[in-house]
Design a protein around this motif. Structure first.
Motif, PDB file in Angstrom:
ATOM      1  N   UNK A 161      35.512 -67.448  91.891  1.00 35.01           N
ATOM      2  CA  UNK A 161      35.281 -67.962  93.248  1.00 35.01           C
ATOM      3  C   UNK A 161      36.611 -68.075  93.983  1.00 35.01           C
ATOM      4  N   UNK A 162      36.552 -67.863  95.284  1.00 33.78           N
ATOM      5  CA  UNK A 162      37.722 -68.120  96.137  1.00 33.78           C
ATOM      6  C   UNK A 162      37.246 -68.953  97.327  1.00 33.78           C
ATOM      7  N   UNK A 163      38.142 -69.750  97.918  1.00 35.07           N
ATOM      8  CA  UNK A 163      37.744 -70.503  99.105  1.00 35.07           C
ATOM      9  C   UNK A 163      37.634 -69.581 100.315  1.00 35.07           C
ATOM     10  N   UNK A 212      40.484 -68.219  72.865  1.00 39.56           N
ATOM     11  CA  UNK A 212      39.932 -67.182  73.734  1.00 39.56           C
ATOM     12  C   UNK A 212      39.914 -67.631  75.184  1.00 39.56           C
ATOM     13  N   UNK A 213      40.048 -66.692  76.107  1.00 42.02           N
ATOM     14  CA  UNK A 213      39.996 -67.062  77.524  1.00 42.02           C
ATOM     15  C   UNK A 213      38.594 -67.516  77.922  1.00 42.02           C
ATOM     16  N   UNK A 214      38.489 -68.335  78.958  1.00 42.70           N
ATOM     17  CA  UNK A 214      37.177 -68.808  79.371  1.00 42.70           C
ATOM     18  C   UNK A 214      36.322 -67.678  79.933  1.00 42.70           C
ATOM     19  N   UNK A 215      35.017 -67.860  79.920  1.00 43.48           N
ATOM     20  CA  UNK A 215      34.111 -66.823  80.395  1.00 43.48           C
ATOM     21  C   UNK A 215      34.053 -66.793  81.906  1.00 43.48           C
ATOM     22  N   UNK A 216      34.456 -67.861  82.536  1.00 47.50           N
ATOM     23  CA  UNK A 216      34.425 -67.910  83.988  1.00 47.50           C
ATOM     24  C   UNK A 216      35.846 -68.028  84.496  1.00 47.50           C
ATOM     25  N   UNK A 217      36.237 -67.107  85.321  1.00 44.74           N
ATOM     26  CA  UNK A 217      37.541 -67.234  85.968  1.00 44.74           C
ATOM     27  C   UNK A 217      37.303 -67.945  87.275  1.00 44.74           C
ATOM     28  N   UNK A 218      38.020 -68.983  87.515  1.00 50.41           N
ATOM     29  CA  UNK A 218      37.893 -69.662  88.783  1.00 50.41           C
ATOM     30  C   UNK A 218      39.224 -70.246  89.181  1.00 50.41           C
ATOM     31  N   UNK A 219      39.859 -69.623  90.170  1.00 55.18           N
ATOM     32  CA  UNK A 219      41.198 -70.088  90.537  1.00 55.18           C
ATOM     33  C   UNK A 219      41.204 -71.510  91.099  1.00 55.18           C
ATOM     34  N   UNK A 220      40.013 -72.030  91.435  1.00 49.55           N
ATOM     35  CA  UNK A 220      39.968 -73.406  91.947  1.00 49.55           C
ATOM     36  C   UNK A 220      39.944 -74.414  90.801  1.00 49.55           C
ATOM     37  N   UNK A 221      39.694 -73.898  89.576  1.00 48.65           N
ATOM     38  CA  UNK A 221      39.474 -74.807  88.448  1.00 48.65           C
ATOM     39  C   UNK A 221      40.767 -75.447  87.952  1.00 48.65           C
TER      40      UNK A 221
END
Ligand code: GRF
Length: 221
Positions: A161-163, A212-221
């Motif tokens: 997600x991005x803003x 392991x990397x998360x399954x959801x990439x979210x730069x807001x996280x």
């Protein structure tokens, strides 16, 4: 599909245009520990900029011009023959601008990925960034999903997600989303190649580990 670096998952990437997502996959595959490699890049257009990116990386390319075929089945059979001949195990649509038939989608069931520039199921189809701005959504983004017969549907592997900023134009929003697309596609391929993302009851279940990397990439996280 769990694999080590000596037994990499063979990708076929289908493009129609500039190929920036293809480039993100090329760059990921160049990393020594990445569990996939690109066996073939196919385009329906001889002038697709992405073909030059593939050639520059020493990757086999093919052009299957849809207009040269009398109908969609013969076009898709020609693509499938080329993918099979190259030993392709997972097909990645990366800006491929032809709608694929149910035959092709079923032939590559759970072995066909697409990247779409919205947070599906919102905004399937074209012109997603303008539509997101017009709808007044606060978040937009991108989705990598397994392909099903209805356009821009199928089990979701990775999203980011991005803003949406108040002064965004479709172009500025597209650029912000594209940056995330280039992170999402390699991550989705990695999860599948490592056998960590599996379709169960039409949803993708991801096995995570501490390393392991998360399954959801979210730069807001
Ligand atoms: C991307 O925005 C992708 O999400 C959409 O088509 C565009 C392709 O861009 N399906 P590129 O050719 O990978 O640069």
């Amino acid at each position: 599909m769990g694999r080590g670096t000596r037994d990499r998952l063979k990708l076929g990437v289908l493009i129609s245009g500039r190929g920036s997502n293809l480039q993100a996959l090329i760059d990921a595959c160049a990393e020594p520990d990445f569990p996939a490699e690109i066996a073939l890049v196919l385009s329906n257009r001889a002038d697709a900029g992405g073909l030059e990116r593939a050639r520059a990386a020493g990757i086999a390319t093919g052009v299957v011009p849809h207009r040269d075929f009398e109908d969609k089945p013969s076009f898709e059979k020609a693509m499938t023959e080329a993918l099979d001949a190259a030993g392709v195990e997972l097909v990645c649509l990366a800006g491929f601008m032809r709608l694929l038939s149910a035959w092709f989608v079923e032939r590559w069931h759970d072995r066909l990925l697409n990247i779409h520039p919205s947070l599906l199921p919102a905004f399937p189809g074209l012109d997603t960034h303008r539509r997101a701005i017009e709808a007044g959504v606060r978040f937009h983004g991108c989705t990598v999903h397994f392909v099903r017969t209805a356009m821009d549907t199928g089990p979701i592997v990775v999203q980011a997600a991005v803003p949406v900023e108040s002064d965004d134009t479709p172009d500025s929003l597209a650029a912000r989303v594209l940056e995330q697309e280039h992170r999402c596609y390699p991550l989705a391929v990695r999860l599948i190649a490592e056998g960590r993302a599996r379709v169960i009851d039409e949803r993708v279940v991801v096995t995570t580990t501490a390393a392991a990397p998360p399954a959801t990439l979210n730069p807001m996280g």
